[in-house]
Scaffold this active site. Structure first.
Site, PDB file in Angstrom:
ATOM      1  N   ASP A 176       0.851  -1.186   0.000  1.00  0.00           N
ATOM      2  CA  ASP A 176       0.000   0.000   0.000  1.00  0.00           C
ATOM      3  C   ASP A 176       0.891   1.242   0.000  1.00  0.00           C
ATOM      4  OD1 ASP A 176      -1.916   1.932   0.413  1.00  0.00           O
ATOM      5  OD2 ASP A 176      -2.973   0.827   1.982  1.00  0.00           O
ATOM      6  N   ASP A 193      -2.817   2.421  -6.105  1.00  0.00           N
ATOM      7  CA  ASP A 193      -1.721   2.472  -5.135  1.00  0.00           C
ATOM      8  C   ASP A 193      -1.580   1.202  -4.292  1.00  0.00           C
ATOM      9  OD1 ASP A 193      -4.036   2.814  -3.749  1.00  0.00           O
ATOM     10  OD2 ASP A 193      -3.243   4.302  -2.364  1.00  0.00           O
ATOM     11  N   GLU A 194      -2.237   0.123  -4.694  1.00  0.00           N
ATOM     12  CA  GLU A 194      -2.185  -1.103  -3.890  1.00  0.00           C
ATOM     13  C   GLU A 194      -2.071  -2.330  -4.774  1.00  0.00           C
ATOM     14  OE1 GLU A 194      -5.481  -1.724  -1.125  1.00  0.00           O
ATOM     15  OE2 GLU A 194      -5.845   0.435  -1.244  1.00  0.00           O
TER      16      GLU A 194
END
Length: 436
Positions: A17, A109-110
């Site tokens: 993350d 973003d993960e």
DNA sequence: TCTGGGGTCCTAGGACCC
DNA sequence: TCTGGGGTCCTAGGACCC
């Protein structure tokens, strides 16, 4: 507590993350922003992401820029650069894929990675493998990551969040319960507001209380499948497989837009929809995909949705064709004298361009003949900027500017002061109708 | 919940069939 | 045309996520 195993990691799942991802990308790209409070979202007048320095000043997501500037004049506000963010996202996926092909591109973003069985290959423990990947991500991207290792995705999410920013947390199956004890059930990934309320009514407020219920209880209270899976994973089991499909084979394309102020005007609402259809189709063309079905919706000022689903006789990403169809069914959802605030279009059942089959009446032929025109429209818009060539039907929507933009516009052009319609020429083109 | 935009997955219920 | 029982396929809408 454990459903089936006392091993630490019957499956070993990592969750990565990116910390304050958008703001961190800005800082990674521009060294002058490093170490300073940075806020993204300048274009919409509210904070989208905040650098760690900005968070330390007490600023939060969604905060109006005006307020931010008053509170902390030293904050640097930048416009969102989604192109840059997705390049960084792809780099992130690529780095993790060097260690295992079992990677789920979960969001910009993960990502998740399944490293089950790889200890021998790397001569390292699962935790050491996780830390190795984390280190490489941070060194190559210049962004820190919260990373979690657990027997499943639900717990890996909890782990990566546990020591942010920049932390690594490993939660083996037999230690899961210690992380659930004080965790409100609503904070668990997949439990939203309405499920949280339902569980509260059943006397369940923490993740641990939910995890320690038995199957009898789940059945008696008709707990639906997504939540049974969460329940199982909170006990250390494995239920949610990684979705390995590459992120650019998308299933549907959605374009929605909210306008202010809300309106009753049919023509204006239809025009908004037309604009959404155009940008959705442009995106589909960019992916070389064509929908075989579409649905559109209108949202009222009171957040009531009305939607309409339509099949396309031929798969097409031609906005004029889709607009005609939508127009023909528009009054099935449009109710006069109601205030509308949002319109949206979804392109569904996407198929590859070229995969379209000819129908009995040769309609696919017609669609293909128009393709060169659409390609030309795309390159004009690319060269001269978005909305250089648009459908006449979208004109009302494009000429309508949001109140704050309008203010900027009038101050900048106060000496000219032409009605917007006169600033660009409108011409007639075959196939496209009126364009400007 | 107080509301922006882009997505996915699940379920209940209807249509249709044997 | 009332009546069982069972299966599949499709769609509308809900819930959730970032």
């Amino acid at each position: 507590m454990q459903p089936f195993s006392i091993r630490s990691y019957p499956r070993a799942i990592l969750h990565f993350d990116g910390d304050s991802f958008f703001a961190s990308v800005e800082q990674a790209m521009n060294h002058r922003l490093r170490g300073k409070p940075v806020v993204t979202g300048g274009e919409r007048g509210a904070a989208t992401a905040l650098s760690i320095e900005a968070k330390r000043l007490g600023l939060t997501r969604g905060m109006p820029m005006k307020q931010i500037r008053e509170l902390c004049p030293e904050v640097i506000v930048v416009k969102s650069d989604y192109t840059a963010y997705s390049i960084y996202a792809r780099r992130m996926y690529a780095i993790v894929r060097r260690y295992t092909p079992m990677v789920e591109e979960y969001s910009i973003d993960e990502c998740f990675a399944d490293i089950t069985g790889l200890r021998g290959m790397y001569h390292r423990s699962y935790a050491q493998i996780g830390e190795m990947i984390k280190r490489e991500l941070e060194e190559s991207l210049g962004i820190t990551f919260g990373v979690g290792l657990a027997p499943n995705k639900v717990v890996a999410k909890i782990a990566s969040k546990h020591r942010k920013p920049g932390g690594f947390t490993a939660i083996p199956a037999k230690e899961v319960h210690t992380f659930l004890q004080n965790m409100p059930i609503g904070q668990v990934w997949g439990v939203g507001y309405s499920m949280q309320m339902a569980l509260h009514k059943l006397g369940v407020t923490t993740a641990l209380q939910f995890a320690t219920k038995d199957e009898q209880w789940l059945r008696a209270n008709k707990i639906a499948k997504p939540y049974r899976e969460i329940w199982w994973e909170l006990r250390g089991g494995f239920a949610k497989e990684l979705s390995l499909t590459h992120n650019d084979d998308i299933g549907s394309i959605i374009k929605t837009r909210t306008f202010a102020p809300p309106t009753r005007e049919r023509a204006f609402v239809l025009s908004q929809l037309s604009k959404n259809i155009e940008s959705a189709c442009a995106k589909a063309r960019g992916h070389h995909m064509r929908p075989r079905a579409v649905s559109f919706f209108l949202k009222t000022q009171d957040f009531i949705y009305r939607t309409c689903e339509l099949d396309l006789s031929v798969a097409t990403n031609d906005p004029a064709v889709i607009l005609r169809l939508v127009e023909a069914h528009f009054d099935r959802v449009f109710v006069p004298n109601i205030l509308y605030r949002t319109t949206g279009i979804t392109l569904r059942n996407l198929v590859e361009e070229g995969a379209a089959t000819l129908d009995l009446f040769g309609e696919a032929q017609v669609v293909n003949e128009r393709q060169p025109i659409l390609t030309a429209v795309d390159s004009l818009n690319k060269k001269y900027g978005k909305e250089t060539v648009i459908l006449a039907a979208s004109l009302k929507a494009v000429n309508h500017l949001e109140p704050n933009k309008q203010r900027n516009m009038t101050t900048r052009t106060s000496k000219v002061h032409l009605p917007l319609e006169q600033r660009k020429k409108t011409i007639d083109l075959p196939y496209l109708g009126r364009v400007r």
